[in-house]
Design an enzyme around this catalytic site. Structure first.
Site, PDB file in Angstrom:
ATOM      1  N   ASP A 101       0.810  -1.217   0.000  1.00  0.00           N
ATOM      2  CA  ASP A 101       0.000   0.000   0.000  1.00  0.00           C
ATOM      3  C   ASP A 101       0.842   1.265   0.000  1.00  0.00           C
ATOM      4  O   ASP A 101       0.315   2.368  -0.190  1.00  0.00           O
ATOM      5  CB  ASP A 101      -0.974   0.018   1.188  1.00  0.00           C
ATOM      6  CG  ASP A 101      -0.273  -0.059   2.539  1.00  0.00           C
ATOM      7  OD1 ASP A 101       0.931  -0.359   2.576  1.00  0.00           O
ATOM      8  OD2 ASP A 101      -0.947   0.186   3.557  1.00  0.00           O
ATOM      9  N   HIS A 143      -0.149   7.663   9.874  1.00  0.00           N
ATOM     10  CA  HIS A 143       0.356   6.306  10.123  1.00  0.00           C
ATOM     11  C   HIS A 143       1.876   6.181  10.009  1.00  0.00           C
ATOM     12  O   HIS A 143       2.466   5.266  10.603  1.00  0.00           O
ATOM     13  CB  HIS A 143      -0.274   5.309   9.146  1.00  0.00           C
ATOM     14  CG  HIS A 143      -1.727   5.073   9.358  1.00  0.00           C
ATOM     15  ND1 HIS A 143      -2.250   4.716  10.585  1.00  0.00           N
ATOM     16  CD2 HIS A 143      -2.785   5.145   8.499  1.00  0.00           C
ATOM     17  CE1 HIS A 143      -3.566   4.584  10.465  1.00  0.00           C
ATOM     18  NE2 HIS A 143      -3.913   4.831   9.216  1.00  0.00           N
ATOM     19  N   GLY A 151       0.218   2.485   5.704  1.00  0.00           N
ATOM     20  CA  GLY A 151      -1.164   2.911   5.533  1.00  0.00           C
ATOM     21  C   GLY A 151      -1.357   4.093   4.608  1.00  0.00           C
ATOM     22  O   GLY A 151      -2.064   5.041   4.932  1.00  0.00           O
ATOM     23  N   ASP A 267     -12.975   8.784   6.556  1.00  0.00           N
ATOM     24  CA  ASP A 267     -13.300   7.447   6.074  1.00  0.00           C
ATOM     25  C   ASP A 267     -14.319   6.742   6.973  1.00  0.00           C
ATOM     26  O   ASP A 267     -14.702   5.601   6.698  1.00  0.00           O
ATOM     27  CB  ASP A 267     -12.056   6.578   5.889  1.00  0.00           C
ATOM     28  CG  ASP A 267     -11.000   6.772   6.953  1.00  0.00           C
ATOM     29  OD1 ASP A 267     -11.261   7.518   7.916  1.00  0.00           O
ATOM     30  OD2 ASP A 267      -9.906   6.194   6.829  1.00  0.00           O
ATOM     31  N   TYR A 306     -12.060   7.942   1.129  1.00  0.00           N
ATOM     32  CA  TYR A 306     -11.820   7.334  -0.177  1.00  0.00           C
ATOM     33  C   TYR A 306     -13.015   7.459  -1.125  1.00  0.00           C
ATOM     34  O   TYR A 306     -13.004   6.887  -2.209  1.00  0.00           O
ATOM     35  CB  TYR A 306     -11.381   5.878   0.029  1.00  0.00           C
ATOM     36  CG  TYR A 306     -10.180   5.862   0.959  1.00  0.00           C
ATOM     37  CD1 TYR A 306      -8.918   6.183   0.491  1.00  0.00           C
ATOM     38  CD2 TYR A 306     -10.350   5.647   2.323  1.00  0.00           C
ATOM     39  CE1 TYR A 306      -7.832   6.252   1.354  1.00  0.00           C
ATOM     40  CE2 TYR A 306      -9.270   5.707   3.197  1.00  0.00           C
ATOM     41  CZ  TYR A 306      -8.018   6.015   2.707  1.00  0.00           C
ATOM     42  OH  TYR A 306      -6.943   6.107   3.563  1.00  0.00           O
TER      43      TYR A 306
END
Length: 379
Positions: A101, A143, A151, A267, A306
């Site tokens: 990621d 993160h 993250g 989110d 997102y």
């Protein structure tokens, strides 16, 4: 309110944020909607500078930054064509979390420099007294660790911003509203009594980043200064607002911060692809109104989120609140270049899901009591 507000952005910083693979195009949508509501005329626009290595390495290790920036504009690595060097470089990327990621991408250096530069610029605005509220929606990458990406976060601009704030402010309160635990910021100040971290997030076995389940996680001098509020699946506005109001006011009394930093990752909105919390912008609006009501300098940052229209709706509303008024959720989205993305309602509403809130009143009350017991004694 009458408080001066600064919004940190530029065409270059927006373009750099738009390149992040997890949030492609998000910054453009956010600022287009802010401008469509005319908010750009109600605050000062401050253009950030890309952060230099000397400032980045106040927190991050030089080795990490060197590896992070080892990709050039043609997406080729500095090792050239030597296979052995290529393998070594890939091992190094693995060690620094620059895989999966957080894989390297073309434009990562510009993204990192502007994400961090914007937050540090916003912090310096508060330090210099140029405004009482500073906003940087492209920040909030909570993160990242000192020597590891995580993250979707390649730089911890939040930590760098807090360190900049400490040039003037002795006590910094960091509040994290993201769906995910603010682990990178908590870890950075785990032993500090000058920074209190308060994270409200979803916690469950196997849910990223697999931390934040303990109410208090401070160490040494920082015992009692890292506070977590782990919430269950389906958390709705009522539960979130209830627990935030109760806990935040206890933290305010115990810590008496001189400045507040809020990571407004959205989110947890019902319209986000995660579909774990069932929040609308009302939960964020009430939380920010509470914080701004304390009448202390405040730094508002972005974070996760997102669904591009949901992020734009939420952060535009929070920008309006910072400017002293609110935008009704039922308000129409003004005509602008991305209007078609708000179909079919073309309004500022977030549609909630028909799911159960797994937080019971007894559970929420137990969290509030546990936080009260864990907070440091300031008497």
């Amino acid at each position: 309110m009458g408080r001066k507000v600064a919004l940190v952005r530029s065409a270059q910083s927006i373009q750099a944020a738009d390149s992040l693979p997890s949030n492609v195009g998000r910054a453009s949508r956010v600022h287009a909607l802010i401008d469509a509501f005319g908010l750009n005329d109600k605050l000062d626009i401050i253009e950030p500078e890309p952060l230099d290595n000397d400032t980045l390495t106040i927190f991050h290790s030089e080795e990490y930054i060197d590896c992070l920036f080892a990709i050039d504009s043609d997406s080729e690595y500095s090792y050239g064509s030597n296979k052995s060097d290529e393998d070594d470089e890939k091992d190094r990327q693995q060690r620094f979390g620059l895989v999966h990621d957080c894989a390297l991408f073309e434009g990562v250096e510009e993204h990192v420099r502007y994400a961090a530069g914007g937050t540090v610029a916003a912090a310096n605005i508060l330090v210099d007294g140029q405004a009482q509220i500073a906003i940087h929606w492209e920040g909030g990458r909570h993160h990242s660790q000192r020597s590891k990406a995580a993250g979707f976060c390649y730089v911890n601009d939040v930590v760098l911003g807090i360190l900049a704030l400490q040039k003037r402010f002795s006590r910094v309160l960091y509040i994290d509203l993201d769906l995910h635990h603010g682990d990178g910021v908590q870890d950075a100040f785990l032993y500090s009594s000058r920074v209190m971290t308060l994270s409200l997030h979803h916690y469950d076995r196997g849910f990223y980043p697999n931390s934040g389940g303990e109410i208090s996680e401070g160490r040494g001098n920082g015992t009692g200064y890292s506070v977590n509020v782990p919430l269950q699946r389906g958390t709705n506005d009522s539960s979130f607002i209830h627990v935030f109001s109760a806990v935040a006011n206890k933290v305010l009394t115990a810590f008496d911060p001189e400045v507040i930093v809020v990571q407004c990752g959205c989110d947890g909105l019902a319209g986000d692809p995660h579909k774990i919390f069932n929040l609308t912008s009302n939960a964020f609006a009430r939380s920010i109104k509470t914080v701004l009501g304390w009448e202390r300098p405040a730094l508002l940052l972005g974070g996760g989120g997102y669904s591009l229209p949901e992020c734009a709706r939420c952060w535009t509303r929070l920008t309006a609140i910072a400017c002293g008024y609110d935008i009704a959720p039922e308000a129409d989205v003004p005509e602008h270049v991305f209007l078609n993305e708000y179909a079919p309602g073309f309004d500022m509403l977030t549609d909630v899901m028909l799911i159960e809130d797994s937080n019971t009143n007894a559970y929420l009350d137990s969290i509030v009591q546990a936080v009260q017991a864990a907070l440091p004694n300031q008497s």
